[in-house]
Write a protein that holds these residues in place. Structure first.
Motif, PDB file in Angstrom:
ATOM      1  N   MET A   1       0.856  -1.195   0.000  1.00  0.00           N
ATOM      2  CA  MET A   1       0.000   0.000   0.000  1.00  0.00           C
ATOM      3  C   MET A   1       0.885   1.235   0.000  1.00  0.00           C
ATOM      4  SD  MET A   1      -2.945   1.097   2.740  1.00  0.00           S
ATOM      5  CE  MET A   1      -3.931  -0.339   2.377  1.00  0.00           C
ATOM      6  N   GLY A 133      -9.143  -3.937   6.620  1.00  0.00           N
ATOM      7  CA  GLY A 133      -7.997  -4.332   7.428  1.00  0.00           C
ATOM      8  C   GLY A 133      -8.365  -5.096   8.681  1.00  0.00           C
ATOM      9  N   SER A 154      -0.569 -11.303   8.195  1.00  0.00           N
ATOM     10  CA  SER A 154       0.026 -10.240   7.387  1.00  0.00           C
ATOM     11  C   SER A 154       0.565 -10.786   6.066  1.00  0.00           C
ATOM     12  CB  SER A 154       1.159  -9.559   8.161  1.00  0.00           C
ATOM     13  OG  SER A 154       0.691  -9.021   9.384  1.00  0.00           O
ATOM     14  N   ASP A 159      -0.735  -6.409  -0.146  1.00  0.00           N
ATOM     15  CA  ASP A 159      -0.162  -5.155   0.344  1.00  0.00           C
ATOM     16  C   ASP A 159      -1.191  -4.052   0.531  1.00  0.00           C
ATOM     17  OD1 ASP A 159       2.321  -6.265   0.462  1.00  0.00           O
ATOM     18  OD2 ASP A 159       3.043  -5.413  -1.422  1.00  0.00           O
ATOM     19  N   ASN A 160      -2.383  -4.215  -0.029  1.00  0.00           N
ATOM     20  CA  ASN A 160      -3.437  -3.217   0.137  1.00  0.00           C
ATOM     21  C   ASN A 160      -4.313  -3.500   1.350  1.00  0.00           C
ATOM     22  OD1 ASN A 160      -2.863  -1.569  -2.158  1.00  0.00           O
ATOM     23  ND2 ASN A 160      -3.633  -3.211  -3.440  1.00  0.00           N
ATOM     24  N   ILE A 162      -4.957  -3.425   5.134  1.00  0.00           N
ATOM     25  CA  ILE A 162      -4.443  -2.607   6.238  1.00  0.00           C
ATOM     26  C   ILE A 162      -4.126  -3.473   7.459  1.00  0.00           C
ATOM     27  CG2 ILE A 162      -4.989  -0.772   7.881  1.00  0.00           C
ATOM     28  CD1 ILE A 162      -6.854   0.412   5.758  1.00  0.00           C
ATOM     29  N   TYR A 184       6.370  -4.532   7.876  1.00  0.00           N
ATOM     30  CA  TYR A 184       5.358  -4.458   6.822  1.00  0.00           C
ATOM     31  C   TYR A 184       5.174  -3.005   6.402  1.00  0.00           C
ATOM     32  CZ  TYR A 184       4.682  -9.149   8.549  1.00  0.00           C
ATOM     33  OH  TYR A 184       4.909 -10.446   8.939  1.00  0.00           O
ATOM     34  N   ARG A 187       1.838  -0.459   5.248  1.00  0.00           N
ATOM     35  CA  ARG A 187       0.572  -1.170   5.450  1.00  0.00           C
ATOM     36  C   ARG A 187      -0.204  -0.707   6.683  1.00  0.00           C
ATOM     37  NH1 ARG A 187       0.849  -7.495   4.310  1.00  0.00           N
ATOM     38  NH2 ARG A 187      -1.398  -7.128   4.565  1.00  0.00           N
ATOM     39  N   THR A 188       0.374   0.221   7.442  1.00  0.00           N
ATOM     40  CA  THR A 188      -0.360   0.736   8.602  1.00  0.00           C
ATOM     41  C   THR A 188      -0.985   2.080   8.238  1.00  0.00           C
ATOM     42  OG1 THR A 188       1.756   1.516   9.485  1.00  0.00           O
ATOM     43  CG2 THR A 188       0.852  -0.499  10.414  1.00  0.00           C
ATOM     44  N   TYR A 189      -1.912   2.029   7.291  1.00  0.00           N
ATOM     45  CA  TYR A 189      -2.628   3.227   6.848  1.00  0.00           C
ATOM     46  C   TYR A 189      -3.260   3.938   8.033  1.00  0.00           C
ATOM     47  CZ  TYR A 189      -5.886   6.065   4.090  1.00  0.00           C
ATOM     48  OH  TYR A 189      -6.589   7.115   3.536  1.00  0.00           O
TER      49      TYR A 189
END
Length: 271
Positions: A1, A133, A154, A159-160, A162, A184, A187-189
């Protein structure tokens, strides 16, 4: 992401004030707004608006409160209910839906089924313009297949998907949150910022800036590596004699000081 480096927006997870919401939903939102919060992450407590997204949106617009996203159950994302769920939160302008808890996430006999359901839900939600996510607690960091359940989930999602890392719970599990932000990248949007102190340090106040967590380093890793667009503040406990909402306001004030200090050194990050 992949995400550009920007100053994350700050929100509050409404689970923090669930009891207050049950007593006075709109009044509690007004108090959060008065405390300086401009965004909320919804939890399961929706008061009189459980089936009234348009009315809830009207209230939020009156208060000038944005919905960052929401915690939902996997049941709400199964084929028979996911369209109604997506429509509800789409009406509110949410950006993402996070499964906040599922005991199969640390169950060797259930984790693969959970992952399958998460993947299917992600595919449907993307058609509504919603990100998807999962949120951790401490048990996801138990050992599984030479790694942890969190790593397994994970690595079994794209990758999109969350990974909403909860800093307090990672710390409670005895793991390093920064390590997982780096493991990662991007990935922590959305990241949960929650204070934590071990039982033997019970005299420490469970308030951001008054605990044992290195918040400046967490902020840097969240922005620089994790790609956090949202920092969601959550308060589950409060020092003796202090109401949870009072502790939440104190945590917010301290967090904003850390954020301001960091941003003052990084002119290359968009505000």
């Amino acid at each position: 992401m992949a995400t550009e480096k920007i100053k994350p927006q700050l929100g509050v997870q409404l689970w923090s004030v669930r009891h207050e919401l049950n007593r006075d939903f709109s009044g509690t939102l007004k108090r959060l707004k008065a405390a300086g919060f401009n965004a909320i992450e919804l939890a399961t407590e929706l008061g009189p608006y459980k089936a009234k997204p348009k009315e809830l949106r009207s209230l939020l617009e009156q208060l000038k409160l944005k919905v960052s996203g929401a915690h939902v159950s996997i049941t709400q994302l199964l084929p028979e209910s996911i369209d109604a769920t997506a429509t509800y939160y789409q009406t509110l302008g949410a950006e993402y839906l996070i499964v906040g808890w599922d005991p199969r996430s640390w169950d060797p006999n259930g984790v693969d089924k959970l992952i399958s359901q998460l993947r299917s839900a992600q595919s449907v939600l993307s058609k509504y313009g919603l990100k998807m996510g999962f949120h951790n607690h401490d048990k996801e960091f138990s050992t599984y297949q030479n790694t942890t359940f969190w790593d397994y989930i994970s690595q079994s999602t794209d990758d999109n998907f969350i990974l909403q890392l909860d800093i307090g719970w990672v710390s409670a599990a005895g793991k390093d949150p920064i390590n997982y932000l780096k493991r990662y990248p991007g990935r922590t949007y959305t990241t949960h910022f929650k204070s934590w102190v071990p039982d033997e340090n019970i005299n420490n106040k469970a308030i951001i800036g008054m605990d044992l967590i290195d918040w400046p380093s967490i902020i840097e890793a969240s922005i620089e590596v994790g790609g956090s667009q949202w920092i969601i503040l959550e308060q589950e406990t409060a020092p003796k004699g202090m109401k949870t909402i009072e502790a939440l306001i104190k945590s917010k004030a301290n967090l904003q000081q850390y954020l301001s200090s960091y941003m003052s050194t990084r002119k290359d990050i968009k505000s």
